[in-house]
Write an enzyme that holds these catalytic residues in place. Structure first.
Site, short mmCIF file in Angstrom:
data_model
loop_
_atom_site.label_atom_id
_atom_site.label_comp_id
_atom_site.label_asym_id
_atom_site.label_seq_id
_atom_site.Cartn_x
_atom_site.Cartn_y
_atom_site.Cartn_z
CD GLU A 44 42.64 37.34 46.66
OE1 GLU A 44 42.30 37.50 45.48
OE2 GLU A 44 41.82 37.11 47.57
CG ASP A 96 50.75 50.20 48.13
OD1 ASP A 96 51.02 49.17 47.47
OD2 ASP A 96 50.82 51.34 47.66
CG ASP A 118 44.51 47.27 39.64
OD1 ASP A 118 43.46 46.61 39.48
OD2 ASP A 118 44.63 48.13 40.53
CE LYS A 122 48.82 55.79 29.61
NZ LYS A 122 48.04 56.58 30.57
CB THR A 192 38.37 36.12 42.03
OG1 THR A 192 38.36 36.58 40.67
CG2 THR A 192 39.59 35.24 42.25
N1 SAH Z 1 41.12 39.78 43.29
C1 SAH Z 1 39.81 40.37 43.04
C2 SAH Z 1 39.91 41.86 42.67
C3 SAH Z 1 40.71 42.17 41.44
S1 SAH Z 1 40.79 43.92 41.10
C4 SAH Z 1 39.09 39.59 41.97
O1 SAH Z 1 39.74 38.80 41.27
O2 SAH Z 1 37.89 39.73 41.83
C5 SAH Z 1 42.37 44.33 41.79
C6 SAH Z 1 42.29 44.71 43.26
O3 SAH Z 1 43.62 44.95 43.69
C7 SAH Z 1 41.50 45.98 43.56
O4 SAH Z 1 40.55 45.71 44.57
C8 SAH Z 1 42.56 46.98 44.03
O5 SAH Z 1 42.09 47.87 45.01
C9 SAH Z 1 43.63 46.07 44.57
N2 SAH Z 1 44.99 46.62 44.48
C10 SAH Z 1 45.58 47.21 43.43
N3 SAH Z 1 46.84 47.57 43.70
C11 SAH Z 1 47.07 47.17 44.98
C12 SAH Z 1 48.19 47.27 45.84
N4 SAH Z 1 49.34 47.83 45.46
N5 SAH Z 1 48.08 46.76 47.08
C13 SAH Z 1 46.93 46.19 47.51
N6 SAH Z 1 45.83 46.07 46.73
C14 SAH Z 1 45.90 46.55 45.49
#
Ligand code: SAH
Length: 218
Positions: A44, A96, A118, A122, A192
């Site tokens: 995930e 990342d 996320d 934009k 989640t």
């Molecule tokens: N999946 C969880 C969290 C959603 S928020 C849920 O549904 O409750 C999105 C998460 O993605 C955040 O914790 C953020 O830190 C992570 N995230 C954002 N960009 C990322 C990236 N490029 N690589 C790894 N994690 C990332």
């Protein structure tokens, strides 16, 4: 997910090397060895505080799960959940998602989950969305030929964008729904943290499942 910096998060993670992979580059191509079995590997990306990955691991003990998040504090909360669950088939990785190919060998992953990623609303940030065509190209590398990507969100513009990008990237949809909880795919769904929150607000949850176009791999 924005969380306040957690004191001692780094130490907490470092204290549990059985669950937290501290040298991610060294794990590339060695995930089965790290888990100590040949079970499928499901990851995930953006696992947040870990409710999904931990719930899935408990539901499916014969699958290896890897929760990946870029934020240290967030991952440390996921570690709490993993420890409390006692599940041995979960590992956590603080990296990342744009660099997944540094940590997974071609075809090493059997299934990928993206949950409430996320939105980067934009236009000029579209490439940062985990369902942009740039990301599908990375998933193409690390997923095995029959691999699937499963994406959930309540964000309709992001979901519409994602449906379009699946096609642009040359992938195919297995199925999709704009209201997961009232669909035929609701059974066995593991929620989640965000899904709990947005469902309580009355937002419908969208979900898609995608795989590679078999013609393209010929
Ligand atoms: N999946 C969880 C969290 C959603 S928020 C849920 O549904 O409750 C999105 C998460 O993605 C955040 O914790 C953020 O830190 C992570 N995230 C954002 N960009 C990322 C990236 N490029 N690589 C790894 N994690 C990332």
């Amino acid at each position: 997910m924005r969380v306040r910096k957690r004191k001692g998060a780094e130490e907490h993670l470092a204290n549990h090397p059985q669950y937290v992979i501290l040298e991610p580059e060294a794990a590339k191509g060695k995930w089965h060895e790290l888990f100590g079995n040949d079970n499928p590997i499901h990851i995930e990306v953006g696992s947040g505080k870990g409710a999904f990955i931990t719930g899935m691991a408990q539901q499916n003990p014969d699958i290896n799960y890897i929760g990946i998040d870029i934020q240290l504090s967030v991952l440390s909360y996921a570690l709490d959940k993993v420890l409390a669950s006692g599940a041995e088939n979960v590992k956590l990785l603080r990296v990342d998602g744009s660099a997944l190919t540094n940590y997974f060998e071609d075809g090493e992953v059997d299934m990928m989950y993206l949950n409430f990623s996320d939105p980067w609303p934009k236009d000029r940030h579209a490439k940062r969305r985990l369902t942009s065509k740039e990301y599908w190209a990375r998933y193409d590398r690390i997923l095995c030929p029959e691999g699937r990507v499963i994406f959930k969100t309540d964000n309709r513009p992001l979901f519409d964008f994602s449906l379009e990008q699946v096609e642009v990237a040359g992938w195919e949809l297995d199925n999709y729904t704009f209201d997961l909880h009232h669909s035929e795919y609701a059974e066995g769904n593991v929620m989640t943290e965000y899904e709990e929150r947005f469902t309580a607000k009355g937002n419908p949850i969208c979900r898609l499942v995608a795989h590679r176009d078999p013609q393209k791999n010929k």
